[in-house]
Design a protein around this motif. Structure first.
Motif, PDB file in Angstrom:
ATOM      1  N   VAL A   1       0.841  -1.200   0.000  1.00  0.00           N
ATOM      2  CA  VAL A   1       0.000   0.000   0.000  1.00  0.00           C
ATOM      3  C   VAL A   1       0.874   1.247   0.000  1.00  0.00           C
ATOM      4  O   VAL A   1       1.923   1.296   0.650  1.00  0.00           O
ATOM      5  N   LYS A   2       0.415   2.258  -0.719  1.00  0.00           N
ATOM      6  CA  LYS A   2       1.038   3.578  -0.671  1.00  0.00           C
ATOM      7  C   LYS A   2      -0.096   4.602  -0.609  1.00  0.00           C
ATOM      8  O   LYS A   2      -0.979   4.615  -1.467  1.00  0.00           O
ATOM      9  N   SER A   3      -0.080   5.438   0.428  1.00  0.00           N
ATOM     10  CA  SER A   3      -1.145   6.429   0.571  1.00  0.00           C
ATOM     11  C   SER A   3      -0.704   7.554   1.492  1.00  0.00           C
ATOM     12  O   SER A   3       0.189   7.367   2.330  1.00  0.00           O
ATOM     13  N   PRO A   4      -1.350   8.739   1.385  1.00  0.00           N
ATOM     14  CA  PRO A   4      -1.023   9.839   2.304  1.00  0.00           C
ATOM     15  C   PRO A   4      -1.525   9.586   3.721  1.00  0.00           C
ATOM     16  O   PRO A   4      -1.166  10.319   4.637  1.00  0.00           O
ATOM     17  N   GLY A   5      -2.320   8.534   3.906  1.00  0.00           N
ATOM     18  CA  GLY A   5      -2.815   8.206   5.238  1.00  0.00           C
ATOM     19  C   GLY A   5      -1.936   7.228   5.996  1.00  0.00           C
ATOM     20  O   GLY A   5      -2.197   6.950   7.167  1.00  0.00           O
ATOM     21  N   MET A   6      -0.889   6.719   5.362  1.00  0.00           N
ATOM     22  CA  MET A   6      -0.124   5.654   6.015  1.00  0.00           C
ATOM     23  C   MET A   6       0.942   6.208   6.961  1.00  0.00           C
ATOM     24  O   MET A   6       1.450   7.313   6.799  1.00  0.00           O
ATOM     25  N   THR A   7       1.266   5.406   7.950  1.00  0.00           N
ATOM     26  CA  THR A   7       2.227   5.783   8.978  1.00  0.00           C
ATOM     27  C   THR A   7       3.624   6.017   8.414  1.00  0.00           C
ATOM     28  O   THR A   7       3.994   5.473   7.362  1.00  0.00           O
ATOM     29  N   HIS A   8       4.385   6.793   9.165  1.00  0.00           N
ATOM     30  CA  HIS A   8       5.807   6.968   8.852  1.00  0.00           C
ATOM     31  C   HIS A   8       6.660   5.988   9.637  1.00  0.00           C
ATOM     32  O   HIS A   8       7.889   5.986   9.498  1.00  0.00           O
ATOM     33  N   GLY A   9       6.029   5.176  10.476  1.00  0.00           N
ATOM     34  CA  GLY A   9       6.798   4.157  11.176  1.00  0.00           C
ATOM     35  C   GLY A   9       6.291   3.869  12.573  1.00  0.00           C
ATOM     36  O   GLY A   9       5.288   4.429  13.041  1.00  0.00           O
ATOM     37  N   TYR A  10       7.005   2.978  13.249  1.00  0.00           N
ATOM     38  CA  TYR A  10       6.687   2.578  14.613  1.00  0.00           C
ATOM     39  C   TYR A  10       7.503   3.412  15.603  1.00  0.00           C
ATOM     40  O   TYR A  10       8.685   3.678  15.376  1.00  0.00           O
ATOM     41  N   TYR A  11       6.877   3.775  16.699  1.00  0.00           N
ATOM     42  CA  TYR A  11       7.504   4.624  17.696  1.00  0.00           C
ATOM     43  C   TYR A  11       8.696   3.914  18.350  1.00  0.00           C
ATOM     44  O   TYR A  11       8.562   2.797  18.866  1.00  0.00           O
ATOM     45  N   LEU A  12       9.853   4.533  18.277  1.00  0.00           N
ATOM     46  CA  LEU A  12      11.093   4.028  18.887  1.00  0.00           C
ATOM     47  C   LEU A  12      11.419   2.595  18.438  1.00  0.00           C
ATOM     48  O   LEU A  12      11.911   1.790  19.220  1.00  0.00           O
TER      49      LEU A  12
END
Length: 582
Positions: A401-412
């Motif tokens: 998936v690629k979208s402007p709603g997707m996360t930039h990653g997991y915290y720490l």
């Protein structure tokens, strides 16, 4: 326009229109947009006075309630980051998440406050607890949120968040392993809001009923979309109350997970059977009629006049009763959190109930794809939303998936983030494919695919979904990995099973004795063979064990959105499983 500015706009433009409602002690309590905005600003002012500032974390640990959303909006007002927690989370889960996120302040329901108190000594960053929602005491405790909203502290101007500002950290419930904190931004939220309102018919004044946990991105995301559109949210703190509240609220939209629709479907057939031959015949006739018509339409053939009249009759006789039970005004039902059996979906859709099955993850801020109003394919996850891209990895069949709603990653967690995001695409961990019309077809979580000892792959959710059509089966957990054949742990629908026992004059002392009776086992075997006929021989359940108790959230066997935790079930019922293969 930032999300919080839209809330301020509603309060100024539609001051007396209702925004938030809940039922407390038998009576409905409502907040208009003006009242809701006043409370949001007062909560934000109190947070500000406590030194909770932009970027710091607060937690919400409670059942669904109006206060839940008020706190969430107050956090947005200040640019504070919200960490939602499942109301059923264990002390160990709470301790891990609050430590990991360095939460400063926790907003808790009464019951949840006791859970939190058991680990408070292990949380050095936590400075306090505020109670929210209904309370059993005759007068509210001093630390209840409602004391905050009665103050007149000066509030700062709302923080106008940028797209990159962190909105929330949502820890995955995790069917396996340690929860990971999914970072979602204000930009992710606004992209999600805009894509949904382009695709769905929901506008100012429309009513939505929040029965799924707000701590899950599905219900929370939809509730925020509904409020942005100027909708009127109603809150259910216990999903068991949902059936009684639907006729009162008359919602235009109510979110569901597949298990809820499976239970409604099996309940319809079970009740019809109890009412007698005519009612049972009518429901079965309607089911056969709509399934045939759906298959014909999917094959590209139009229905003739007689078929259309029979479809209309089935909708009038059966579909209208379902619609009335849902409140009578449901426009559509978003359904996510797993795959819905094609036959069950066709049953509802064919009878005029617009179940919009969709696909999404916490990491994508919910929906990636959903069913269009026309031209949908039962059994699929619909078509991708505007501004969303999907593709299938040709080697692994993984959905990307690629979208402007997707996360930039997991915290720490840089290691997990690097596995999640590859070359700009989010790896979902789900196997699937797309057809020529662009319908996304979910197969199974890659880690859940089971390979038998004979080398055949089993998608357990697909098998369980088909077995869920049988009204006698309340819950099913398929076992197949590294085994010679497929087996299943089955929790019976007790009312249906006890009705059968009564019909054959079978006496028994307790439920354990009932499920061990040879006549009952023969009957279950018969029902099993009837319902799994469309499965390939290697997919069919060859042996089963009936269990005397349901899989539960409290025992860690299912998630709050009713997904099976297969590793927990496999460990807890290892003896029963081995007995089926001995």
């Amino acid at each position: 326009m930032p999300y919080i500015s839209q809330m301020q706009h509603h309060a100024a433009t539609y001051p007396s229109a209702l925004a938030l409602s809940e039922k407390q002690q038998g009576h409905w309590h409502h907040l208009s947009w003006t009242e809701a905005w006043q409370q949001v600003t007062q909560i934000a002012a109190r947070l500000n006075s406590l030194g909770i500032s932009r970027g710091e974390r607060i937690a919400i640990f409670a059942n669904n309630c109006v206060d839940w959303t008020l706190v969430d909006l107050a956090a947005m007002y200040l640019g504070v980051v919200t960490v939602p927690l499942y109301a059923t989370a264990s002390p160990g889960q709470i301790q891990y998440i609050l430590q990991h996120a360095k939460v400063r302040l926790a907003f808790c329901g009464e019951e949840q406050s006791h859970t939190l108190a058991s680990v408070t000594d292990e949380l050095p960053d936590l400075t306090g607890t505020v109670l929210i929602g209904q309370h059993s005491l005759s007068s509210l405790p001093d630390n209840h949120l409602q004391h905050w909203v009665g103050t007149n502290l000066p509030a700062p101007e709302p923080y106008l968040a940028t797209e990159s500002d962190l909105l929330t950290i949502v820890y995955t419930s995790g069917t396996t392993g340690t929860p990971k904190g999914v970072m979602l931004t204000h930009g992710n939220l606004m992209a999600t809001v805009q894509s949904h309102l382009q695709a769905l018919d929901f506008s100012r004044g429309d009513r939505s009923l929040a029965a799924l946990p707000l701590s899950h991105i599905f219900e929370r995301g939809w509730s925020l979309i509904a409020l942005y559109a100027g909708g009127h949210n109603h809150y259910v703190d216990d999903v068991k109350q949902m059936a009684s509240l639907l006729p009162e609220v008359k919602p235009h939209v109510v979110c569901a997970v597949p298990r809820m629709l499976e239970k409604i479907h099996s309940g319809i057939f079970s009740k019809a059977k109890k009412k007698g031959f005519l009612a049972h015949f009518m429901v079965n006739w309607a089911d056969v009629r709509v399934q045939r018509n759906t298959a014909q339409q999917l094959a590209g053939k139009e229905l003739n006049g007689y078929q259309r009249r029979m479809q209309a009759l089935a909708t009038k006789l059966v579909g209208s009763k379902i619609r009335n039970a849902l409140g009578g005004e449901v426009r559509f039902m978003p359904c996510g959190g797993g795959s819905l059996d094609a036959g069950i979906h066709s049953f509802f859709a064919g009878l005029g109930i617009n179940v919009k099955v969709g696909y999404g993850l916490t990491e994508t801020f919910g929906t990636v794809s959903l069913m269009p109003d026309v031209g949908y394919l039962p059994g699929s996850m619909g078509q991708q939303l505007p501004n969303v891209e999907t593709r299938i990895d040709p080697k692994t069949q993984e959905i990307l998936v690629k979208s402007p709603g997707m996360t930039h990653g997991y915290y720490l967690d840089e290691a997990a983030t690097s596995e999640l995001l590859v070359d700009g695409w989010l790896r979902t961990g789900d196997a699937g494919n797309k057809d020529a019309q662009g319908n996304l077809i979910f197969q199974e979580r890659i880690k859940d695919l089971m390979k038998t000892a004979n080398g055949k792959y089993i998608a357990p959710q697909q098998v369980e979904g088909i077995l869920a059509r049988e009204a006698l089966f309340e819950q099913v957990a398929v076992i197949a990995d590294a085994r010679k054949f497929v087996s299943a742990l089955i929790v019976p629908a007790w009312e249906a099973l006890e009705d059968y026992a009564q019909s054959i004059n079978l006496s028994y002392e307790n439920r354990l004795e009932l499920i061990r009776n040879s006549k009952v086992l023969e009957y279950v075997e018969h029902c099993l063979q009837e319902v799994q006929g469309e499965l390939a021989m290697f997919e069919q359940v060859k042996k089963f064990t009936l269990l005397p108790q349901e899989f539960s959230i409290e025992q860690g066997e299912i998630t709050p959105t009713m997904k099976l935790r297969r590793n927990v079930i496999a460990q807890r019922f290892a003896q029963e499983i081995e007995a089926m293969y001995s």
